[in-house]
Design a protein around this motif. Structure first.
Motif, PDB file in Angstrom:
ATOM      1  N   MET A  16      30.620 -14.555  -8.952  1.00  0.00           N
ATOM      2  CA  MET A  16      29.785 -14.444  -7.889  1.00  0.00           C
ATOM      3  C   MET A  16      29.174 -15.639  -7.465  1.00  0.00           C
ATOM      4  N   LYS A  17      28.912 -16.283  -8.829  1.00  0.00           N
ATOM      5  CA  LYS A  17      28.225 -17.723  -8.489  1.00  0.00           C
ATOM      6  C   LYS A  17      29.147 -18.464  -7.941  1.00  0.00           C
ATOM      7  N   ALA A  18      30.354 -18.667  -8.362  1.00  0.00           N
ATOM      8  CA  ALA A  18      31.498 -19.480  -7.711  1.00  0.00           C
ATOM      9  C   ALA A  18      31.455 -19.177  -6.298  1.00  0.00           C
ATOM     10  N   LEU A  19      31.561 -17.939  -5.805  1.00  0.00           N
ATOM     11  CA  LEU A  19      31.691 -17.624  -4.635  1.00  0.00           C
ATOM     12  C   LEU A  19      30.364 -18.087  -3.819  1.00  0.00           C
ATOM     13  N   ALA A  20      29.269 -17.784  -4.236  1.00  0.00           N
ATOM     14  CA  ALA A  20      27.898 -18.423  -3.501  1.00  0.00           C
ATOM     15  C   ALA A  20      27.963 -19.833  -3.467  1.00  0.00           C
ATOM     16  N   LYS A  21      28.608 -20.638  -4.176  1.00  0.00           N
ATOM     17  CA  LYS A  21      28.836 -22.265  -4.102  1.00  0.00           C
ATOM     18  C   LYS A  21      29.743 -22.432  -2.942  1.00  0.00           C
ATOM     19  N   GLU A  22      30.750 -21.750  -2.796  1.00  0.00           N
ATOM     20  CA  GLU A  22      31.593 -21.844  -1.686  1.00  0.00           C
ATOM     21  C   GLU A  22      31.129 -21.706  -0.320  1.00  0.00           C
ATOM     22  N   GLY A  23      29.907 -21.252  -0.270  1.00  0.00           N
ATOM     23  CA  GLY A  23      29.354 -20.887   1.152  1.00  0.00           C
ATOM     24  C   GLY A  23      29.579 -19.350   1.661  1.00  0.00           C
ATOM     25  N   MET A  24      29.924 -18.513   1.072  1.00  0.00           N
ATOM     26  CA  MET A  24      29.978 -17.092   1.352  1.00  0.00           C
ATOM     27  C   MET A  24      28.483 -16.485   1.777  1.00  0.00           C
ATOM     28  N   THR A  25      28.808 -16.042   2.662  1.00  0.00           N
ATOM     29  CA  THR A  25      27.248 -15.186   2.987  1.00  0.00           C
ATOM     30  C   THR A  25      27.217 -13.916   2.249  1.00  0.00           C
ATOM     31  N   ALA A  32      38.102  -9.259  -5.698  1.00  0.00           N
ATOM     32  CA  ALA A  32      39.260 -10.105  -5.029  1.00  0.00           C
ATOM     33  C   ALA A  32      39.820  -9.212  -3.922  1.00  0.00           C
ATOM     34  N   ARG A  33      39.763  -7.917  -4.246  1.00  0.00           N
ATOM     35  CA  ARG A  33      40.023  -7.022  -3.075  1.00  0.00           C
ATOM     36  C   ARG A  33      39.376  -7.306  -1.830  1.00  0.00           C
ATOM     37  N   GLY A  34      37.986  -7.343  -2.086  1.00  0.00           N
ATOM     38  CA  GLY A  34      37.251  -7.708  -0.959  1.00  0.00           C
ATOM     39  C   GLY A  34      37.334  -9.112  -0.415  1.00  0.00           C
ATOM     40  N   LEU A  35      37.636 -10.006  -1.138  1.00  0.00           N
ATOM     41  CA  LEU A  35      37.965 -11.435  -0.512  1.00  0.00           C
ATOM     42  C   LEU A  35      39.161 -11.543   0.117  1.00  0.00           C
ATOM     43  N   ALA A  36      40.149 -10.638  -0.397  1.00  0.00           N
ATOM     44  CA  ALA A  36      41.640 -10.720   0.290  1.00  0.00           C
ATOM     45  C   ALA A  36      41.402 -10.722   1.757  1.00  0.00           C
ATOM     46  N   MET A  37      40.415  -9.923   2.382  1.00  0.00           N
ATOM     47  CA  MET A  37      40.410  -9.506   3.947  1.00  0.00           C
ATOM     48  C   MET A  37      39.786 -10.892   4.602  1.00  0.00           C
ATOM     49  N   SER A  38      39.461 -12.006   3.557  1.00  0.00           N
ATOM     50  CA  SER A  38      38.899 -12.986   4.301  1.00  0.00           C
ATOM     51  C   SER A  38      37.559 -12.687   5.132  1.00  0.00           C
ATOM     52  N   PRO A  39      36.600 -12.029   4.614  1.00  0.00           N
ATOM     53  CA  PRO A  39      35.516 -11.690   5.204  1.00  0.00           C
ATOM     54  C   PRO A  39      34.371 -12.901   5.346  1.00  0.00           C
ATOM     55  N   GLU A  40      33.486 -12.654   6.399  1.00  0.00           N
ATOM     56  CA  GLU A  40      32.672 -13.748   6.479  1.00  0.00           C
ATOM     57  C   GLU A  40      31.205 -13.454   5.464  1.00  0.00           C
ATOM     58  N   ILE A  41      31.257 -11.850   5.199  1.00  0.00           N
ATOM     59  CA  ILE A  41      30.084 -11.496   4.567  1.00  0.00           C
ATOM     60  C   ILE A  41      30.667 -10.639   3.491  1.00  0.00           C
ATOM     61  N   MET A  42      29.927 -10.796   2.341  1.00  0.00           N
ATOM     62  CA  MET A  42      30.121 -10.058   1.077  1.00  0.00           C
ATOM     63  C   MET A  42      28.902  -9.139   0.768  1.00  0.00           C
ATOM     64  N   LEU A  43      28.998  -8.018   0.384  1.00  0.00           N
ATOM     65  CA  LEU A  43      27.990  -7.025   0.113  1.00  0.00           C
ATOM     66  C   LEU A  43      28.053  -6.485  -1.275  1.00  0.00           C
ATOM     67  N   PHE A  44      27.102  -6.743  -2.150  1.00  0.00           N
ATOM     68  CA  PHE A  44      27.347  -6.351  -3.488  1.00  0.00           C
ATOM     69  C   PHE A  44      26.221  -5.237  -3.805  1.00  0.00           C
ATOM     70  N   ASP A  45      27.007  -4.182  -4.199  1.00  0.00           N
ATOM     71  CA  ASP A  45      25.707  -2.920  -4.478  1.00  0.00           C
ATOM     72  C   ASP A  45      25.627  -2.795  -5.989  1.00  0.00           C
ATOM     73  N   GLU A  46      24.724  -3.074  -6.679  1.00  0.00           N
ATOM     74  CA  GLU A  46      24.598  -3.388  -8.058  1.00  0.00           C
ATOM     75  C   GLU A  46      25.977  -3.485  -8.937  1.00  0.00           C
ATOM     76  N   PRO A  47      26.275  -4.857  -8.625  1.00  0.00           N
ATOM     77  CA  PRO A  47      27.966  -4.851  -9.189  1.00  0.00           C
ATOM     78  C   PRO A  47      28.141  -4.990 -10.550  1.00  0.00           C
ATOM     79  N   THR A  48      26.915  -5.052 -11.541  1.00  0.00           N
ATOM     80  CA  THR A  48      27.135  -5.463 -12.879  1.00  0.00           C
ATOM     81  C   THR A  48      26.506  -4.084 -13.522  1.00  0.00           C
ATOM     82  N   SER A  49      26.026  -3.163 -12.781  1.00  0.00           N
ATOM     83  CA  SER A  49      24.947  -2.188 -13.320  1.00  0.00           C
ATOM     84  C   SER A  49      25.911  -1.079 -14.282  1.00  0.00           C
ATOM     85  N   ALA A  50      27.059  -1.085 -14.174  1.00  0.00           N
ATOM     86  CA  ALA A  50      27.910   0.075 -14.588  1.00  0.00           C
ATOM     87  C   ALA A  50      28.810  -0.646 -15.908  1.00  0.00           C
TER      88      ALA A  50
END
Lengths: 212, 242
Positions: free
Chosen positions: B179-188, B148-166
């Motif tokens: 993340m799936k919902a985000l992908a469906k909405e067309g986020m890069t 949510a913190r990343g999305l609040a900046m209304s970015p065009e690209i989101m980078l995920f660095d092993e988001p579930t490994s920990a």
């Protein structure tokens, strides 16, 4: 047994010195904290010349006796005793404070800097809003030690006619030929400053620990 | 949108990224997989300049990331990043974590930033935690706040660095769902992960890396059914058969 008439009869003189000790300590405390924070940020900033400047400052200043630094301002630059003393104290203590703060900053996980920077915050904003507020909690105990040292080190003013507690005690002693008792009372005056300071630091430490 | 052209990176003598060529288009979800130490995270971190490339060309929106003249802070505004260890700010509430950058970087009013933050918190399903501190949340919740913190900046690209490994195994699903919902909405999205199920279901393209090189680039269907490279076959057989 202690001769309490030394204290009662010279109370005004003691108080005069006590006041100067407090003022000089307070000024040096605030100034050395600000200067020390700046030097700490210099030492870790992503800019080599600043790192170099910070390192030279710390290594140079903390390896010289405080007395020599105070003499530099007093005899060298002809500052008045109290000013030379407070300036020397500030310069000297800042080196130790810088090291304490630097250690605190380095103990904040690197990811905090990365997370903040990757959201577009500048280096300065990240330091001010994210890193320093976290570092300060870690730094409070060592910082408290430095502040206590600073109050005690302020007795250096006595050597350069700094009009502090030590200077006035010397006056009383040379007039009354009493040494032991005069300085015992001096110790009590210092304790009246350092013990509350110590308790205050302990209290802050507990409060900040709770806020986690 | 993101373009690597002949990118190399060295740590001293160690060649971490070897001749990386990769184009990521708008709205694409690219999942980067490969064994540990293969350079996946390093490649990802080059995109927002957390790592610097040694040579080659890396552009985001045709702006060179490595160019000294590029305003890197401006570039980063547009690229959200989610880390393995969340890196929420522990001294700030969930809400403050999310509103900080919009206020300080985008110059939004506190009220506006708060509304946006609550909107995204709702979206990741933890609006009720707005006033909590990160330490009071589970790992999965913390990671959702980080998204949510990343999305609040209304970015065009989101980078995920092993988001579930920990995360605890039980918490992985809730983060992947977001993340799936985000992908469906067309986020890069560029996602470094070991979650093969996620890759299969969501990725438009899978990039397989080993020893600093991109060995294979394919759609999930192609990649899982018929990996061309021996190393990719070995990797898949090892992680899918247990």
């Amino acid at each position: 047994m202690l001769d309490f008439t030394i204290l009662t009869e010279n109370f005004d003189i003691y108080l005069e010195g006590y006041k100067t000790t407090i003022i000089a300590s307070l000024i040096a405390l605030v100034a050395s904290f600000l200067l020390g924070t700046l030097i700490a940020v210099f030492r870790i900033a992503p800019f080599k010349p600043l790192n170099w400047l910070g390192t030279v400052y710390v290594e140079f200043i903390r390896n010289i006796p405080l007395l020599v630094i105070v003499f530099f301002f007093f005899f060298g630059l002809r500052f008045s005793g109290p000013v030379a003393g407070a300036t020397g104290l500030t310069i000297y203590t800042a080196a130790f404070i810088a090291e304490a703060i630097r250690a605190g900053i380095l103990s904040v996980p690197k990811g905090q800097m990365e997370a903040a920077r990757s959201s577009g915050l500048t280096y300065g904003q990240t330091m001010r809003l994210i890193i320093l507020p976290q570092a300060i909690k870690i730094v409070i105990p060592p910082l408290g030690n430095q502040f206590i040292n600073l109050v005690k080190n302020s007795s250096i003013l006595g050597v350069v006619a700094g009009l502090d507690l030590m200077y006035h005690a010397d006056l009383i002693s040379s007039r009354t030929y009493v040494t032991f008792d005069v300085y015992i009372f001096v110790a009590l005056f210092y304790l009246s400053l350092t013990i509350p300071l110590s308790l205050g630091v302990g209290y802050m430490e507990k409060r900040l620990a709770k806020s986690n | 949108m993101i373009e690597f052209k002949g990118v190399n990176k060295y740590y001293g003598d160690f060649h971490v990224l070897k001749d990386i060529n990769l184009t990521i288009n708008q709205g694409e979800v690219v999942v980067v997989i490969g064994p540990s130490g293969s350079g996946k995270s390093t490649m990802l971190r080059c995109i927002n300049h957390l790592e610097t490339i040694t040579n080659g060309e890396l552009t985001v929106h045709n702006i060179s990331v490595a160019d000294k003249k590029t305003d890197i802070n401006k570039l980063r505004r547009n690229i959200g990043m989610v880390f393995q260890h969340f890196y929420l700010y522990p001294h700030k509430t969930v809400l403050e974590n999310i509103t900080l950058a919009p206020i300080k970087v985008l110059g939004k009013s506190e009220k506006e930033a708060k509304e946006t933050a609550l909107h995204y918190l709702q979206k990741v399903g933890i609006a009720e935690k707005a006033q909590s501190y990160p330490s009071q949340l589970s790992g999965g919740q913390q990671q959702r706040v980080a998204i949510a913190r990343g999305l609040a900046m209304s970015p065009e690209i989101m980078l995920f660095d092993e988001p579930t490994s920990a995360l605890d195994p039980e918490m992985i699903g809730e983060v992947l769902d977001v993340m799936k919902a985000l992908a469906k909405e067309g986020m890069t999205m560029v996602v470094v992960t070991h979650e093969m199920g996620f890759a299969k279901e969501v990725a438009d393209r899978i990039v397989f890396m080993d020893e600093g090189r991109i060995l294979e680039e394919a759609t999930p269907a192609e990649f899982y059914a018929n990996p061309r490279e021996e190393r990719a076959k070995l990797f898949l057989s090892r992680i899918l058969n247990h």
